[in-house]
Enzyme design. Structure first.
Site, PDB file in Angstrom:
ATOM      1  N   HIS A  60       0.859  -1.179   0.000  1.00  0.00           N
ATOM      2  CA  HIS A  60       0.000   0.000   0.000  1.00  0.00           C
ATOM      3  C   HIS A  60       0.900   1.235   0.000  1.00  0.00           C
ATOM      4  CE1 HIS A  60       1.084   0.190   4.211  1.00  0.00           C
ATOM      5  NE2 HIS A  60       0.646  -1.048   4.382  1.00  0.00           N
ATOM      6  N   HIS A  88       4.091   1.389   2.074  1.00  0.00           N
ATOM      7  CA  HIS A  88       5.279   0.773   1.454  1.00  0.00           C
ATOM      8  C   HIS A  88       5.789   1.655   0.312  1.00  0.00           C
ATOM      9  CE1 HIS A  88       3.007  -2.884   2.923  1.00  0.00           C
ATOM     10  NE2 HIS A  88       4.183  -3.058   3.503  1.00  0.00           N
TER      11      HIS A  88
END
Ligand code: PAF
Length: 287
Positions: free
Chosen positions: A36, A39
């Protein structure tokens, strides 16, 4: 250059060695996938002009304290690889369990003290599993820098301490927590929330902000700070508090007095999903 997806330690070592020969630094973002924007922001931080950006995707069984949590952990390799491609990642290392643990693991890395409170208290063996797999990944990728999110504040402190105490030749870089517009910290586990739980979950950050405001105003000790957060959390019937603690941000030990910067951290259950979040807060006139 396009992204390479590899599944073996040998291929990873060969590609990393080749990148080094070409004068590139090795930048590493370890993940368990279900990627997501949290990251993504670490990948953005890790992408450097002369850097070779490696992302690992491995749902590490030895850091799960509950079998059902491990089994239900989202596994989305195909879309994760696309995500990495769009983020300019050079190499994705996505090993199978047998590649990482070909025989029962007998050597473990453990950081003591920092793992006694917060999540360490409620998830026996969790941090030993994290530090062991991170040490293995560092041994495989041999990065110059590795990137971890501040959202997992205890994990970040524990990994930093492991690297320092074991003289590992890697620099740990922290990336700020990325939040949804309503304040909920991004997490792979958010996708498990029901619509009702998702609506309740932003109360976690509101509670931490309420607590941080008490610290920033110098308006109370640990009892008042906790009370401010609990008042918000307890007004949400769908949330169940596992812990809410005020600790030293480096040693992760509870503080008796708030006379310097503290970490206010909590774990909260929304149905079957455990969410964690934390904020740092500094009292006025702190050193
Ligand atoms: O933060 C995570 O996703 C994991 O704990 C990590 C660092 C990739 C180790 O499995």
């Amino acid at each position: 250059m396009s992204l390479e997806l590899v599944h073996t330690i040998a291929q990873t070592r060969a590609l990393v060695a080749e990148a080094r020969r070409r004068g590139r630094t090795i930048e590493f973002v370890p993940t368990m996938g279900a990627l997501h924007e949290g990251h993504g922001s670490l990948m953005d931080l890790a992408r450097r002009p002369q850097g070779f950006l490696v992302v690992s995707i491995f749902v590490n069984p030895i850091q799960f304290d509950r079998a059902d949590d491990y089994e239900r952990y989202p596994r989305t390799l195909e879309s994760d690889v696309e995500f990495c491609q769009a983020r300019g990642v050079d190499l994705v290392f996505a090993p199978a369990i047998e590649e990482m643990y070909p025989q029962p693991q007998r050597a473990f890395v453990e950081v003591t003290g920092l793992t006694e409170h917060l999540c360490g208290r409620f998830r026996p063996g969790h941090f030993r599993g994290v530090t062991t797999v991170v040490a293995k990944l560092f041994g495989i990728v041999q990065p110059d820098r590795a990137y971890f999110g501040e959202k997992d504040a205890q994990q970040l402190a524990v990994v930093r301490r492991m690297v320092r105490d074991l003289n590992m030749p890697v620099q740990i870089v922290a990336g700020p927590t990325v939040r949804e517009p309503d304040g909920l910290a991004m997490s792979s586990r958010n996708r498990r929330l029901t619509p009702e739980e998702r609506r309740a979950a932003p109360a976690i950050y509101r509670a931490l902000q309420a607590a941080a405001a008490v610290v920033a105003a110098g308006a109370g000790g640990t009892v008042e700070v906790r009370r401010a957060a609990l008042a918000v959390l307890e007004s949400e019937p769908l949330l169940r508090i596992e812990y809410l603690e005020i600790v030293d941000p480096d040693e992760i030990q509870p503080v008796a007095e708030i006379d310097r910067e503290v970490l206010i951290a909590c774990a909260v259950w929304a149905g079957n999903t455990r969410l964690i979040d934390s904020v740092r807060a500094r009292p006025p006139h702190a050193a």
